[in-house]
Design a protein around this motif. Structure first.
Motif, PDB file in Angstrom:
ATOM      1  N   PRO A 161      28.486  47.947  58.170  1.00 41.62           N
ATOM      2  CA  PRO A 161      28.821  47.021  59.262  1.00 41.62           C
ATOM      3  C   PRO A 161      28.791  47.712  60.635  1.00 41.62           C
ATOM      4  N   LYS A 162      28.821  49.044  60.632  1.00 45.16           N
ATOM      5  CA  LYS A 162      28.812  49.794  61.899  1.00 45.16           C
ATOM      6  C   LYS A 162      27.394  50.106  62.392  1.00 45.16           C
ATOM      7  N   THR A 163      26.367  49.814  61.579  1.00 47.53           N
ATOM      8  CA  THR A 163      25.000  50.175  61.996  1.00 47.53           C
ATOM      9  C   THR A 163      24.583  49.321  63.192  1.00 47.53           C
ATOM     10  N   ALA A 188      10.689  46.103  60.764  1.00 51.34           N
ATOM     11  CA  ALA A 188      11.008  44.977  61.646  1.00 51.34           C
ATOM     12  C   ALA A 188      11.800  43.905  60.877  1.00 51.34           C
ATOM     13  N   ILE A 189      11.389  43.617  59.642  1.00 50.61           N
ATOM     14  CA  ILE A 189      12.084  42.613  58.819  1.00 50.61           C
ATOM     15  C   ILE A 189      13.509  43.095  58.526  1.00 50.61           C
ATOM     16  N   PHE A 190      13.631  44.378  58.205  1.00 43.15           N
ATOM     17  CA  PHE A 190      14.943  44.969  57.929  1.00 43.15           C
ATOM     18  C   PHE A 190      15.847  44.864  59.176  1.00 43.15           C
ATOM     19  N   ALA A 191      15.281  45.165  60.336  1.00 43.61           N
ATOM     20  CA  ALA A 191      16.071  45.122  61.586  1.00 43.61           C
ATOM     21  C   ALA A 191      16.540  43.693  61.879  1.00 43.61           C
ATOM     22  N   TYR A 194      19.502  42.663  59.458  1.00 43.99           N
ATOM     23  CA  TYR A 194      20.829  43.214  59.776  1.00 43.99           C
ATOM     24  C   TYR A 194      21.141  43.189  61.273  1.00 43.99           C
ATOM     25  N   ASP A 195      20.317  42.482  62.028  1.00 44.72           N
ATOM     26  CA  ASP A 195      20.514  42.348  63.471  1.00 44.72           C
ATOM     27  C   ASP A 195      20.654  43.710  64.170  1.00 44.72           C
ATOM     28  N   LEU A 196      19.673  44.570  63.949  1.00 46.59           N
ATOM     29  CA  LEU A 196      19.705  45.911  64.542  1.00 46.59           C
ATOM     30  C   LEU A 196      18.782  45.994  65.753  1.00 46.59           C
ATOM     31  N   GLU A 224      12.013  41.341  71.239  1.00 47.69           N
ATOM     32  CA  GLU A 224      13.347  40.958  71.737  1.00 47.69           C
ATOM     33  C   GLU A 224      14.434  41.936  71.299  1.00 47.69           C
ATOM     34  N   ARG A 225      14.156  42.738  70.257  1.00 42.89           N
ATOM     35  CA  ARG A 225      15.188  43.668  69.787  1.00 42.89           C
ATOM     36  C   ARG A 225      14.688  45.118  69.811  1.00 42.89           C
TER      37      ARG A 225
END
Ligand code: PMP
Length: 386
Positions: A161-163, A188-191, A194-196, A224-225
């Motif tokens: 949860p801290k990532t 990109a899919i992984f990010a 987990y909203d990274l 955007e991220r």
């Protein structure tokens, strides 16, 4: 009371990890394959343009986000070079080199104990930069058997949860790995899942030899991220000018610049004019620099392959070769120290890049000296079995 007591406790033990603890006692000239400073001087056109601009009054503070003409030229470059991707002017922030950009980004995004995923082996400064800003680096293993691709399974194992972010460096230092477009898509899919935030350290992008470099922000929706860290240091042989830039979401970029108003305020105006000239003369500069490094890396790999007991990943790009010395019976520290002390060849202990069984060499000298370095490395390894 000693002078040291004035220094904050957390910094009292700080030491440079790049300065070797032994000296060259070989009686031979030093061959320096240590720090990765491009040996070629900056192109004369860039020097002449920056000099003229200085004479014409570009000697003042610039806009804190950077010289407007330079930022426009950066946007033009990215649009033309990479699948017509466009950035707005408020998404581009000129910094005093990649180090500065990465530091400001961590300062901007990290809450205490936030975690940042860092791929092993990694550029030595990342860990300190994360820790100096209160964050925690989380190391992600990669393996030679799978070509050092980033495995989503490994990422899933380390997510928490801290990532907050994942840091990707391609072409990478020290390995010279360029991640494929397919691997980038998986990341990109992984990010997204987990909203990274994705931090893309792209400072070696011109040095892409085996496969074409694709910036991760060109993948749909990922822009955007993503914050990309770019630099004129290596691409344009301008390490001493201290100029680079960050591109990303406007809110993040603005916060980085506002923070920096209290640090350097802006980047050197003359260096920014040099950077503008570099972009305008990009073709000539690329042609006079990149093939030299491509040829050196190829040459050095061929020479190293003739030496027994050394294993390495043939770089896809970049300016380094990362050599596993396990079979010599020494670790990276012992190998690099003895090589310098007895044979006058300086490389870096791989431990600072997260692998204590390796050394890193920078191909920042001419081929004749690289050849001489290989002769000495070979002699050193032979001497170990005597
Ligand atoms: N990122 C990587 C991967 C690097 O190797 C370096 C410098 N060696 C930097 C960032 C910082 O470079 P600069 O500040 O000169 O742009």
């Amino acid at each position: 009371m000693t002078k040291t007591s004035f220094i904050a406790k957390q910094h009292q033990q700080n030491r440079s990890s790049l300065i070797p603890s032994v000296e060259n006692k070989s009686g031979k000239d030093l061959i320096n394959l240590g720090i990765g400073d491009i040996d070629l001087n900056t192109h004369p056109l860039v020097i002449a343009d920056a000099f003229n601009d200085a004479k014409n009054g570009f000697t003042h503070y610039t806009n804190p986000m950077g010289d407007i003409e330079l930022r426009k030229e950066i946007i033009k470059y990215h649009k033309e070079e990479f699948k017509n991707y466009e950035f707005d002017i408020d998404q581009v922030f000129v910094v005093s080199g990649g180090f500065h950009g990465i530091y400001l980004l961590f300062k901007t995004i990290l809450e205490p104990k936030d975690e940042v995923m860092v791929i092993k082996p990694f550029f030595s400064a990342y860990l300190n930069q994360i820790e100096l800003n209160g964050g925690v680096p989380v190391l992600i293993d990669t393996y030679s058997e799978s070509n050092y691709d980033i495995s989503i399974e490994e990422l899933e194992k380390k997510i928490s949860p801290k990532t907050k972010a994942i840091l990707i460096n391609s072409p990478s230092n020290p390995l010279g790995k360029i991640y494929s477009e397919e691997n980038m898509r998986e990341i990109a899919i992984f990010a997204e899942k987990y909203d990274l935030l994705i931090i893309a350290d792209d400072i070696y992008d011109f040095y892409s030899f085996k496969i074409d470099f694709t910036p991760i922000y060109t993948i749909e929706k990922i822009k955007e991220r993503t914050v990309s860290i770019c630099s004129f240091s290596k691409n344009f042989a301008m390490t001493g000018w201290r100029v680079g830039y960050c591109i990303g979401p406007a809110e993040i970029i603005k916060t980085m610049s506002t923070l920096n108003e209290n640090i350097t305020y802006c980047t050197s105006s003359i260096s920014q004019r040099g950077a503008l000239s570099a972009l305008r003369n990009i073709k000539k500069i690329k042609e006079s620099t990149i093939p030299i490094f491509e040829s050196r890396i190829k040459f050095m790999c061929e020479e190293l392959r003739k030496i027994p007991k050394l294993k390495f990943y043939q770089p896809d790009g970049g300016i380094y070769i990362f050599i596993d010395v396990t079979e010599t019976g020494l670790n990276g520290k012992e190998f690099s120290e003895q090589l310098l002390e007895k044979y006058g060849v300086a490389g870096l202990n791989g431990e600072v890049f997260g692998d204590k069984n390796s050394i890193r060499i920078a191909c920042t000298i001419e081929e004749t000296s690289l050849k001489e370095a290989c002769i000495r490395i070979n002699d050193f390894i032979e001497s170990l079995s005597l």
